[in-house]
Scaffold this motif. Structure first.
Motif, PDB file in Angstrom:
ATOM      1  N   VAL A 136      41.702 -42.840  15.244  1.00 48.21           N
ATOM      2  CA  VAL A 136      41.755 -44.297  15.370  1.00 48.21           C
ATOM      3  C   VAL A 136      41.055 -44.657  16.669  1.00 48.21           C
ATOM      4  N   TYR A 137      39.977 -45.427  16.560  1.00 42.21           N
ATOM      5  CA  TYR A 137      39.261 -45.874  17.752  1.00 42.21           C
ATOM      6  C   TYR A 137      40.209 -46.735  18.570  1.00 42.21           C
ATOM      7  N   PRO A 138      40.273 -46.560  19.891  1.00 42.42           N
ATOM      8  CA  PRO A 138      41.243 -47.313  20.704  1.00 42.42           C
ATOM      9  C   PRO A 138      41.112 -48.817  20.507  1.00 42.42           C
ATOM     10  N   ALA A 139      42.226 -49.503  20.501  1.00 43.23           N
ATOM     11  CA  ALA A 139      42.219 -50.952  20.270  1.00 43.23           C
ATOM     12  C   ALA A 139      41.397 -51.701  21.316  1.00 43.23           C
ATOM     13  N   PRO A 140      41.534 -51.417  22.629  1.00 45.25           N
ATOM     14  CA  PRO A 140      40.703 -52.146  23.597  1.00 45.25           C
ATOM     15  C   PRO A 140      39.215 -51.925  23.350  1.00 45.25           C
ATOM     16  N   THR A 141      38.853 -50.706  22.971  1.00 43.22           N
ATOM     17  CA  THR A 141      37.458 -50.367  22.716  1.00 43.22           C
ATOM     18  C   THR A 141      36.946 -51.084  21.474  1.00 43.22           C
ATOM     19  N   THR A 142      37.760 -51.097  20.433  1.00 40.91           N
ATOM     20  CA  THR A 142      37.379 -51.763  19.172  1.00 40.91           C
ATOM     21  C   THR A 142      37.188 -53.254  19.409  1.00 40.91           C
ATOM     22  N   ARG A 143      38.092 -53.873  20.128  1.00 39.63           N
ATOM     23  CA  ARG A 143      37.975 -55.314  20.398  1.00 39.63           C
ATOM     24  C   ARG A 143      36.737 -55.614  21.233  1.00 39.63           C
ATOM     25  N   ARG A 144      36.460 -54.774  22.208  1.00 38.13           N
ATOM     26  CA  ARG A 144      35.289 -55.010  23.064  1.00 38.13           C
ATOM     27  C   ARG A 144      34.009 -54.888  22.228  1.00 38.13           C
ATOM     28  N   LEU A 145      33.933 -53.905  21.371  1.00 33.81           N
ATOM     29  CA  LEU A 145      32.773 -53.744  20.493  1.00 33.81           C
ATOM     30  C   LEU A 145      32.608 -54.943  19.575  1.00 33.81           C
ATOM     31  N   ALA A 146      33.709 -55.415  18.982  1.00 32.36           N
ATOM     32  CA  ALA A 146      33.642 -56.551  18.054  1.00 32.36           C
ATOM     33  C   ALA A 146      33.229 -57.833  18.773  1.00 32.36           C
ATOM     34  N   ARG A 147      33.691 -58.017  19.999  1.00 36.41           N
ATOM     35  CA  ARG A 147      33.265 -59.198  20.762  1.00 36.41           C
ATOM     36  C   ARG A 147      31.771 -59.162  21.035  1.00 36.41           C
ATOM     37  N   LEU A 148      31.240 -57.981  21.213  1.00 36.86           N
ATOM     38  CA  LEU A 148      29.827 -57.843  21.557  1.00 36.86           C
ATOM     39  C   LEU A 148      28.921 -58.025  20.348  1.00 36.86           C
ATOM     40  N   VAL A 149      29.221 -57.371  19.245  1.00 35.64           N
ATOM     41  CA  VAL A 149      28.292 -57.367  18.105  1.00 35.64           C
ATOM     42  C   VAL A 149      28.781 -58.203  16.936  1.00 35.64           C
ATOM     43  N   GLY A 150      30.021 -58.701  16.996  1.00 35.63           N
ATOM     44  CA  GLY A 150      30.592 -59.448  15.885  1.00 35.63           C
ATOM     45  C   GLY A 150      31.372 -58.542  14.958  1.00 35.63           C
ATOM     46  N   PRO A 151      32.300 -59.125  14.170  1.00 38.78           N
ATOM     47  CA  PRO A 151      33.166 -58.310  13.309  1.00 38.78           C
ATOM     48  C   PRO A 151      32.408 -57.486  12.281  1.00 38.78           C
ATOM     49  N   SER A 152      31.399 -58.071  11.643  1.00 33.76           N
ATOM     50  CA  SER A 152      30.719 -57.360  10.563  1.00 33.76           C
ATOM     51  C   SER A 152      29.982 -56.126  11.074  1.00 33.76           C
ATOM     52  N   ALA A 153      29.206 -56.290  12.142  1.00 34.55           N
ATOM     53  CA  ALA A 153      28.471 -55.144  12.682  1.00 34.55           C
ATOM     54  C   ALA A 153      29.431 -54.092  13.231  1.00 34.55           C
ATOM     55  N   ALA A 154      30.532 -54.519  13.840  1.00 35.48           N
ATOM     56  CA  ALA A 154      31.521 -53.562  14.348  1.00 35.48           C
ATOM     57  C   ALA A 154      32.132 -52.772  13.193  1.00 35.48           C
TER      58      ALA A 154
END
Length: 255
Positions: A136-154
Motif C-alpha cells: 500500500v503506497y503511503p497515504a501522505p505520498t499518495t495524496r501528494r502525487l494526486a495533488r500534483l498530477v490529478g486523480p486520474s493520472a495518479a
C-alpha cells in the motif's frame, strides 16, 4: 563499508544533495532514508544556502527503495523512515528542485514529488510500482502525487505500475520541464540561481501558502515581515533605479 550514501556539495547559494548507490541504480537504503532528514536540518540552518537541488549520481535519479528489510517497512506503515524523509523534504522551507535523469521509480518518485520543482532529462522514466509488489503506497505520498498530477493520472500510475517517459510525465504535470540530457545541469543551475537572487521572504511565504501550511495568524505574520524588513521598499527602489535589488531578509524562524 557500504558505498551507498547521500553526499552534499554547496556551490554559491545552492546546495546539491546527490543520491549514490552504485550497483543498485541509486536505490535508497534504510541508512540513506535516515540520513536525509539530518542533512536537511543542517542545510536549513545554513544561512548561505538559499536553494536545494536533489539529484542522482551517474545518470540515474533513484530506482526506488531498497526493500531488503521488508518486515520493518510493513510494520511501520505510514510511519516508515521513507515517509519521514519525504515529509521532511516537503517541509524544507527553502526552494527545492529535483534534477532527474534515468530511472525515477518508487522511492525515487516519492522524493521527486516532495520537491517544489522537477526538471527532467529526455531519458528520464517514471513509475510507482507498489501494485507490482503488493504494498500500500503511503497515504501522505499518495495524496501528494494526486495533488500534483490529478486523480486520474495518479490512479493510472498506481493501478498499472507502468513506466512513463519524460514527455508523458510533462503532459500530466509530474515534471515541469524536459530537456536534452546535456542541457539539464545548465537549466537547473539557471533556475536555482534565479531563485537565489529573489526575495527570500517572498519565496518562503509563497511556498508555505501554496503548500497549505499557514493559518490566518501566520499570513498576518508574513505581512508584518514585509513591513518590518523593508524588502518591498528595496524591490520597488531597485525597479525604479533599473538595478538589481539588494534583498537582505533572512528567515528568523517561526514565531
Amino acid at each position: 563499508m557500504s558505498d551507498a550514501e547521500l553526499t552534499v556539495e554547496v556551490t554559491g547559494r545552492v546546495a546539491t544533495v546527490v543520491i549514490r548507490n552504485p550497483g543498485r541504480r541509486n536505490a535508497m537504503t534504510a541508512a540513506m532514508w535516515r540520513q536525509l532528514p539530518v542533512l536537511l536540518d543542517g542545510l536549513e540552518a545554513d544561512p548561505t544556502v538559499h536553494a536545494l537541488v536533489l539529484t542522482g549520481a551517474d545518470g540515474t535519479f533513484c530506482a526506488g527503495a531498497d526493500l531488503g528489510d521488508l518486515d520493518e517497512l510493513l510494520d511501520a506503515g505510514d510511519a516508515s523512515i521513507a515517509v519521514v524523509a519525504e515529509e521532511r523534504l516537503a517541509a524544507f522551507p527553502k526552494p527545492t528542485v529535483a534534477a532527474i535523469e534515468g530511472a525515477c521509480v518508487g522511492g525515487g518518485c516519492q522524493l521527486a514529488v516532495a520537491c517544489d520543482l522537477r526538471i527532467a532529462a529526455a531519458d528520464a522514466r517514471f513509475g510507482v510500482p507498489p501494485a507490482r509488489l503488493g504494498l500500500v503506497y503511503p497515504a501522505p505520498t499518495t495524496r501528494r502525487l494526486a495533488r500534483l498530477v490529478g486523480p486520474s493520472a495518479a490512479k493510472h500510475l498506481l493501478f498499472t505500475s507502468e513506466l512513463i517517459d519524460a514527455e508523458r510525465a510533462l503532459r500530466v504535470g509530474l515534471v515541469d520541464e524536459v530537456l536534452p540530457a546535456d542541457g539539464l545541469a545548465a537549466r537547473v543551475e539557471a533556475i536555482t540561481e534565479a531563485v537565489a537572487q529573489r526575495s527570500r521572504l517572498t519565496v518562503a511565504a509563497a511556498k508555505e501558502i501554496i503548500d497549505g501550511r499557514v493559518d490566518d495568524a501566520r499570513i498576518a505574520w508574513w505581512h508584518g515581515q514585509v513591513r518590518a524588513s523593508g524588502e518591498a521598499r528595496e524591490g520597488v527602489a531597485a525597479a525604479n533605479e533599473r538595478r538589481p535589488p539588494r534583498f537582505s531578509w533572512a528567515p528568523p524562524g517561526r514565531p
